[in-house]
Design an enzyme around this catalytic site. Structure first.
Site, mmCIF file in Angstrom:
data_model
loop_
_atom_site.group_PDB
_atom_site.id
_atom_site.type_symbol
_atom_site.label_atom_id
_atom_site.label_comp_id
_atom_site.label_asym_id
_atom_site.label_seq_id
_atom_site.Cartn_x
_atom_site.Cartn_y
_atom_site.Cartn_z
ATOM 1 C CG ASP A 165 25.038 -12.557 -4.326
ATOM 2 O OD1 ASP A 165 25.946 -12.502 -5.168
ATOM 3 O OD2 ASP A 165 24.968 -11.848 -3.328
ATOM 4 C CG ASP A 208 9.439 3.549 0.572
ATOM 5 O OD1 ASP A 208 8.640 3.044 1.354
ATOM 6 O OD2 ASP A 208 9.313 3.483 -0.671
ATOM 7 C CG ASP A 210 2.031 -2.213 8.437
ATOM 8 O OD1 ASP A 210 0.847 -1.992 8.594
ATOM 9 O OD2 ASP A 210 2.760 -2.699 9.322
ATOM 10 C CG HIS A 218 7.343 0.158 -0.294
ATOM 11 N ND1 HIS A 218 7.660 1.383 -0.809
ATOM 12 C CD2 HIS A 218 6.828 -0.570 -1.283
ATOM 13 C CE1 HIS A 218 7.316 1.395 -2.078
ATOM 14 N NE2 HIS A 218 6.810 0.220 -2.391
ATOM 15 N N GLY A 231 3.287 8.803 -4.199
ATOM 16 C CA GLY A 231 2.697 9.994 -4.812
ATOM 17 C C GLY A 231 1.245 10.119 -4.414
ATOM 18 C CB SER A 252 4.932 6.278 -14.068
ATOM 19 O OG SER A 252 4.588 4.932 -14.239
ATOM 20 N N GLY A 253 3.304 5.358 -11.219
ATOM 21 C CA GLY A 253 1.997 5.203 -10.587
ATOM 22 C C GLY A 253 1.368 3.851 -10.848
ATOM 23 C CG ASN A 254 1.449 0.847 -8.633
ATOM 24 O OD1 ASN A 254 2.091 0.625 -9.655
ATOM 25 N ND2 ASN A 254 1.920 0.631 -7.426
ATOM 26 C CB SER A 292 6.771 -0.004 -5.741
ATOM 27 O OG SER A 292 6.282 0.894 -4.845
#
Ligand SMILES: [Ca+2]
Ligand SMILES: [Ca+2]
Ligand SMILES: [Ca+2]
Ligand SMILES: [Ca+2]
Length: 813
Positions: free
Chosen positions: A126, A164, A202, A205, A266, A304-306, A379
């Site tokens: 690829d 998502d 938008d 994701h 989350g 786990s979060g941003n 993400s």
């Protein structure tokens, strides 16, 4: 007569037997040989035709062949249209006719050759695979995916679903792996999860996350997924109002079909929210791990979060803090903690993602059949983990949801990841609040998964640690010795997750730091101070979770420390402290250690980790293998784990990574390469790898912090025209909007426009208005933040286009 000799009659019988058996054997061996060694002819020919591809095509057509392609020089691969695929006789007529053609100088009908499959693996072709630095990299700063593929694991038979904003099911790099049974549209209540297309893209994701798991390999599109033969589905659930029911419905979609659920969302990462799953979502998790996958348990992988910039703690997010989710954090390409990363004790492991401006991001499928090289945030990390977990499930389909967490704990590597909080826990493993147990290692996890014996059923020991309410003041310490439910069915002797369920009031919650110290001395940060959290709500039965005491013995003294990091004027009361110990009992851990010793392990340390292998085996990470996997070779290493009074032998035979520049090697010397990384070729004389192209040279050093990468410099330059174009567009739009507003105001009309906020950065951005409910973990890149556009369109709109959640009730799991 000596009793040891056979009697004459027995001797005669033996001779008779010999007379009968020998000819039989001869017939068997020589008689069957022609059958066994029979030549099998294929319907393909190797043909030599000077005069070019067109000439070859004409000749192929003329004689009833299809030209299957150019081999090298003037050789072509022909396949006959009508000849049977396999035959015991050759096709004399066809062959002679072809050979008689004056333009054909040589031809040979191809025979089937017996070949043992040494590896089913060939390097993906690829176009963007070479840019997927995190899957495979010659400097070994990668997820070791290629080595897992070489072992034959590519996710076949495993089903992953991305919860998502939908999935572009007809994307050319996803459609082949798309699984409608792993997909649903919860937002619109239909089976088709196709994203809703907007001008700003938008809803890209989910499609981006899906490609990370299972983008198809060996086609002309984009790159590959880490589990490129896995089935991939998507649940469209973020493109609308997210409710408890929407979450529950998504988390419990087709649990007998879907193996792994990947979620990169989350509660809001604003550094002040404390929130988690409500009634139905909680039940969905519980049912998932109990009933899903035929009782082995659904596997929920969670980002786990941003909220790093807001000093958020992922332990205040009830989804990632849950024991049922396998929580994944990020590392940058250079091995640093990314600016968006949240630290907490519930994180289990790490994969790569975006970092600063000089560091590469994640390559994956993008909306509208596109490919992007700028997927970012935690993400991007969770789907990579979901893919690696799919590989492990292919290696062993009998793994339970807890087995998988054990495998992650045992095979993840602190490697080169940088942080000042690596600590050695009570069983000798390195663990950090930013990275958990370190980088996932695809090869190590499939290798260990293959021979893994399931851990016993989960035991849960609940201990009330507080007899009366305690004033917190500026510092409160509670310690109590526990026996971990000794003498009952709940007795735990080897820990998995540990929860401290706390109810407390405090005038300013964000001023609190909470630590839990295990009997083995492991100190978990359950909560670090959060400057933005001025709430006076305290915590209401919040189950702070830690994974840092995994495999430790739980009996002994546990200490909870609550500390006020600000002024002395703060006040509050701790009214509940319940310690919940999850794990297994000794009987079962004994049996699992036996099976580990049976797998070539000679010595286990006190923590059940193999530190020395039997003769003929080599230590590879923490397991014993008879052959080192590709990219590794036999060497010796000092013992990694030492315990108290253990007298360490100098070194043990182990599989060590090949010296650069070798890809695979016969020994540790850089002059004993067997194969080379891309863009270089093997020099047979020196046994080392030579770069084919000076311009593409990248030494491992070029990835170090602070050094400029000529390629990224180049990318920066190539982005300049796009930046100028975008800036001009924004200026035009702004002018247009200004004039339009002015005209409208003049005409006195009352109009509703999308709010046009002039904020930091360049231009300004459109706020779409309306309360979106859950925050994405796809973050704006540093590029976007600093006002530089990336090559993916509309990236600049991300900054203000995040979805946010405001759910009032706290809920712990
Ligand atoms: Ca739909
Ligand atoms: Ca592809
Ligand atoms: Ca968070
Ligand atoms: Ca978790």
């Amino acid at each position: 007569m000596a009793s040891g000799l056979p009697s004459p009659s027995i001797g005669r019988r033996l001779r008779l037997l010999e007379l009968l058996l020998v000819p039989l054997l001869l017939v068997l061996v020589f008689g069957l040989e022609p059958v066994l060694c029979q030549k099998v002819y294929t319907n393909t020919w190797a043909v030599h035709i000077p005069g070019g591809r067109e000439q070859a095509d004409q000749i192929a057509a003329k004689h009833g062949f299809i030209n299957y392609g150019h081999v090298f020089g003037d050789y072509y691969h022909f396949r006959h249209r009508t000849v049977v695929k396999r035959s015991l006789s050759d096709q004399r007529g066809t062959h002679v006719r072809l050979l008689r053609d004056p333009k054909v100088t040589w031809a040979e009908q191809q025979l089937v050759k017996k070949r043992k499959k040494r590896d089913v693996y060939t390097e993906p072709i690829d176009p963007k695979f070479k840019d997927q630095w995190y899957l495979y990299n010659s400097n070994h700063r990668d997820l070791n995916a290629k080595a897992a593929w070489q072992l034959g694991y590519t996710g076949k038979g495993v089903v992953v679903s991305i919860l998502d904003d939908g999935i572009e099911k007809n994307h050319p790099d996803l459609s082949e792996n798309y699984d409608p049974d792993a997909s649903y549209d919860v937002n619109d209540g239909d089976p088709d999860p196709q994203p809703r297309y907007t001008q700003l893209n938008d809803n890209r994701h989910g499609t981006r996350c899906a490609g990370e798991v299972a983008a198809v390999a060996n086609n002309q599109y984009c790159g590959v997924g880490v589990a490129y033969n896995a089935k991939i589905g998507g649940v469209r659930m973020l493109d609308g109002e997210v409710t408890d029911m929407v979450e529950a419905q998504s988390l419990s979609l087709n649990p007998q079909h879907i193996d792994v659920y990947s979620a990169s969302w989350g509660p809001e990462d604003d550094g002040k929210t404390v929130d988690g799953p409500a009634k139905l979502a909680k039940e969905a998790f519980l049912r998932g791990v109990i009933e899903g996958r035929g009782g082995l348990g659904s596997i929920f992988v969670w980002a786990s979060g941003n909220g790093g910039r807001e000093k958020d703690s992922c332990n205040c997010d009830g989804y990632t803090n849950s024991i049922y989710t396998l929580s994944i954090s990020s590392s940058t390409q250079n091995g640093n903690v990314p600016w968006y990363s949240e630290a907490c004790s519930s994180t289990l492991a790490t994969t790569y993602s975006s970092g600063n401006i000089n560091e590469k991001q994640i390559v994956t499928t993008d909306l509208k059949s596109k490919c992007t090289d700028s997927h970012t945030g935690t993400s991007a990390s969770a789907p990579l983990a979901a893919g690696i977990i799919a590989l492990a499930l292919e290696a062993n389909t009998n793994l339970t949801w807890r087995d998988m967490q054990h495998l992650v704990v045992q095979t993840s590597r602190p490697a080169h990841l940088l942080t000042n909080d690596w600590r050695t826990n009570g069983v000798g493993r390195k663990v950090s609040h930013s990275y958990g147990y370190g980088l996932l290692d695809a090869s190590a996890i499939v290798t260990l998964a293959k021979t893994w014996t399931s851990v016993g059923p989960q035991r849960k020991c609940v201990i009330s640690m507080l007899s009366e309410s305690k004033n917190i003041g500026s510092r409160l310490s509670i310690n109590k010795s526990v026996d971990a439910c000794l003498g009952s069915d709940s007795h735990v002797t080897s820990l998995e997750h540990v929860q401290a369920r706390l109810t407390l009031s405090y005038n300013r919650r964000g001023n609190l730091a909470i630590h839990l110290v295990s009997p083995a001395g492991t100190r978990s940060t359950l909560l670090h101070p959060r400057p933005h959290d001025f709430s006076s709500e305290g915590f209401n039965d919040w189950a702070f979770m830690t994974t840092h005491s995994w495999d430790e013995k739980p009996s002994g003294e546990w200490t909870l420390e609550i500390e006020n990091v600000a002024g002395a004027s703060d006040y509050g009361t701790l009214t509940q402290f319940t310690l919940v110990l999850y794990g297994t009992s000794s009987v079962l851990s004994d049996s699992s250690s036996k099976s580990q010793t049976g797998n070539g392990c000679k010595t286990l340390d006190l923590k059940q980790i193999c530190i020395e292998c039997n003769a003929g085996y080599y230590l590879y990470h923490e397991i014993c293998v008879t052959e080192c996997p590709p990219g590794f070779t036999v060497g010796s290493q000092p013992l990694n784990y030492t315990v108290g009074n253990f007298i360490s032998p100098a070194s043990v035979p182990a599989c060590l990574p090949c010296s650069p520049p070798c890809l695979t090697c016969s020994s540790l010397s850089p002059q004993s390469c067997l194969s080379c990384p891309p863009h270089s070729s093997l020099d047979f004389v020196s046994g080392t790898c030579v770069h084919l192209n000076q311009y593409l040279r990248e030494s491992p050093g070029s990835f170090m912090v602070g050094q400029t990468d000529p390629k990224s410099q180049l990318q920066l330059n190539s982005r300049l025209p796009i930046t100028i174009a975008v800036l001009s567009c924004v200026a035009i739009i702004a002018t247009f909007a200004g004039v339009f507003l002015l005209l409208q105001l003049r005409s006195g009309a009352i109009i509703k426009l999308p709010s046009l906020e002039a904020s930091g950065g360049f231009g300004g951005s459109f706020s779409l208005g309306g309360n979106r409910v859950v925050s994405y973990r796809g973050i704006p890149t540093v590029w976007g933040d600093e006002g530089v556009n990336t090559d993916s369109e509309n990236e600049e709109f991300d900054v203000h286009n995040e979805r946010t959640a405001f759910i009032k009730t706290q809920s712990a799991l």
